[in-house]
Write an enzyme that holds these catalytic residues in place. Structure first.
Site, PDB file in Angstrom:
ATOM      1  N   ASP A  49      40.320  41.950  43.227  1.00  0.00           N
ATOM      2  CA  ASP A  49      39.836  41.224  44.407  1.00  0.00           C
ATOM      3  C   ASP A  49      39.580  42.197  45.564  1.00  0.00           C
ATOM      4  OD1 ASP A  49      42.465  41.774  44.973  1.00  0.00           O
ATOM      5  OD2 ASP A  49      43.024  39.719  45.480  1.00  0.00           O
ATOM      6  N   SER A  50      39.835  43.507  45.317  1.00  0.00           N
ATOM      7  CA  SER A  50      39.417  44.537  46.269  1.00  0.00           C
ATOM      8  C   SER A  50      37.897  44.552  46.388  1.00  0.00           C
ATOM      9  CB  SER A  50      39.934  45.918  45.841  1.00  0.00           C
ATOM     10  OG  SER A  50      39.626  46.173  44.487  1.00  0.00           O
ATOM     11  N   ASP A  88      41.316  39.663  38.662  1.00  0.00           N
ATOM     12  CA  ASP A  88      42.244  39.119  39.668  1.00  0.00           C
ATOM     13  C   ASP A  88      41.960  37.649  39.942  1.00  0.00           C
ATOM     14  OD1 ASP A  88      44.137  40.972  40.525  1.00  0.00           O
ATOM     15  OD2 ASP A  88      42.744  41.959  41.900  1.00  0.00           O
ATOM     16  N   LYS A 118      45.055  38.730  36.393  1.00  0.00           N
ATOM     17  CA  LYS A 118      46.171  39.329  37.136  1.00  0.00           C
ATOM     18  C   LYS A 118      46.425  38.465  38.361  1.00  0.00           C
ATOM     19  CE  LYS A 118      45.750  43.383  39.686  1.00  0.00           C
ATOM     20  NZ  LYS A 118      46.036  42.922  41.063  1.00  0.00           N
ATOM     21  N   GLU A 120      49.302  38.046  41.929  1.00  0.00           N
ATOM     22  CA  GLU A 120      50.300  38.745  42.748  1.00  0.00           C
ATOM     23  C   GLU A 120      51.555  37.902  42.949  1.00  0.00           C
ATOM     24  OE1 GLU A 120      48.427  39.944  46.412  1.00  0.00           O
ATOM     25  OE2 GLU A 120      46.891  41.102  45.395  1.00  0.00           O
ATOM     26  N   GLU A 187      52.481  48.395  43.243  1.00  0.00           N
ATOM     27  CA  GLU A 187      51.657  49.032  44.281  1.00  0.00           C
ATOM     28  C   GLU A 187      52.517  49.536  45.434  1.00  0.00           C
ATOM     29  OE1 GLU A 187      48.160  46.842  45.395  1.00  0.00           O
ATOM     30  OE2 GLU A 187      47.706  48.187  47.057  1.00  0.00           O
TER      31      GLU A 187
HETATM   32  O1  KIV Z   1      42.262  44.476  43.655  1.00  0.00           O
HETATM   33  C1  KIV Z   1      42.610  45.618  43.300  1.00  0.00           C
HETATM   34  O2  KIV Z   1      41.833  46.588  43.326  1.00  0.00           O
HETATM   35  C2  KIV Z   1      43.980  45.825  42.860  1.00  0.00           C
HETATM   36  C3  KIV Z   1      44.429  47.214  42.584  1.00  0.00           C
HETATM   37  C4  KIV Z   1      44.664  47.925  43.847  1.00  0.00           C
HETATM   38  C5  KIV Z   1      45.606  47.246  41.703  1.00  0.00           C
HETATM   39  O3  KIV Z   1      44.711  44.876  42.737  1.00  0.00           O
END
Ligand code: KIV
Length: 269
Positions: A49-50, A88, A118, A120, A187
């Site tokens: 989600d980055s 994510d 994934k 959190e 992280e």
């Molecule tokens: O969204 C992302 O890029 C991440 C990584 C930093 C692990 O969750």
């Protein structure tokens, strides 16, 4: 599916941990980059989600939507022959409502063709994780600095330096393993703590800013390539300065167009 290439699966990652082979993971959000990363032999591509920051220019990861994540994931999936693709679950699509979490995960799997999701958090999202796992969808956990909770933390500094938070993180890691997560991202936590967690669970632990004693490493591809400029955390190793290289190339193109040097005789019909 290409029969000559052995696909990376969640089981491959487990075997890699058992064999002491480090796992490489990078973010990917589009077809062109995913093609290169997959060909380069990266084991896991994370449609993170980055993308909210890197692709869309938002300050945080919170605004990205499920539809947008599915768009990015579908583009990545079309590119890959070998890597495991993890996507994510974006903010607001799994917290506090396990049925919603399951339907979000199912949309990602069905509409993009991804291999895993994934999300959190630990104890606080365990019901969501359990429900997703029960439907047969592999889940990767994410502990330590969890960017979707940035407004709770207030800053992106190193997490779990204090005993209480470190103890909770260790408990959460064990919990994620016990309910069936296939791996955990840690992280920005002290490397000693990350090493302890990695040694205490059988599932692979992938670090970002978590030192070298974990089972694998993940970075945001645009950071590693030096496309993003302002982001300079200590854990980041930049392998290129593509921001400068791309800018110079584009300026040369502009100059050639303005100076009537492009196209030349050989570049026209
Ligand atoms: O969204 C992302 O890029 C991440 C990584 C930093 C692990 O969750």
């Amino acid at each position: 599916m290409n029969k000559d290439v052995k696909r990376v699966t969640v089981h491959t990652l487990r075997r890699m941990k058992e064999a002491g082979e480090k796992i490489s993971m990078l973010t990917a959000y589009d077809y062109s980059f995913a093609t290169i990363l997959d060909e380069a032999g990266i084991d896991v591509l994370l449609v993170g989600d980055s993308a909210s920051n890197v692709m869309a220019g938002h300050e945080t990861t919170l605004p990205i939507t499920l539809d947008q994540m599915i768009y990015h994931a579908s583009s990545v999936i079309r590119a890959i022959k070998r890597a495991l693709i993890v996507v994510d679950l974006p903010f607001g699509t799994y917290q506090g409502n396990s049925k919603k979490a399951l339907s979000s995960a199912i949309r990602i799997m069905k509409e993009s063709g991804a291999h895993a999701v994934k999300l959190e958090g630990g104890q606080s999202v365990q019901e969501s994780i359990k429900r997703i796992l029960k439907a047969g969808v592999p889940v990767m956990g994410h502990l330590g600095l969890i960017p979707q909770s940035i407004y709770k933390f207030g800053t992106y500094v190193v997490r779990a330096k204090e005993k209480e938070e470190a103890e909770q993180l260790k408990k959460d890691a064990k919990l994620l393993e016990s309910i069936g997560c296939f791996a955990i991202v840690l992280e920005k936590i002290p490397s000693e703590l990350a090493a302890e967690v990695a040694a205490s669970v059988k599932i692979p632990v992938i670090g970002i800013g978590a030192g070298s004693s974990v089972d694998g490493q993940v970075l945001v591809t645009h950071d590693l390539l030096g496309i993003t400029k302002a982001f300079k955390p200590r854990f980041l190793r930049r392998y290129l300065d593509l921001y400068t290289d791309i800018k110079l190339a584009v300026q040369s193109y502009r100059d050639d167009v303005k100076g009537r040097n492009f196209p030349d005789e050989s570049e026209q019909y």
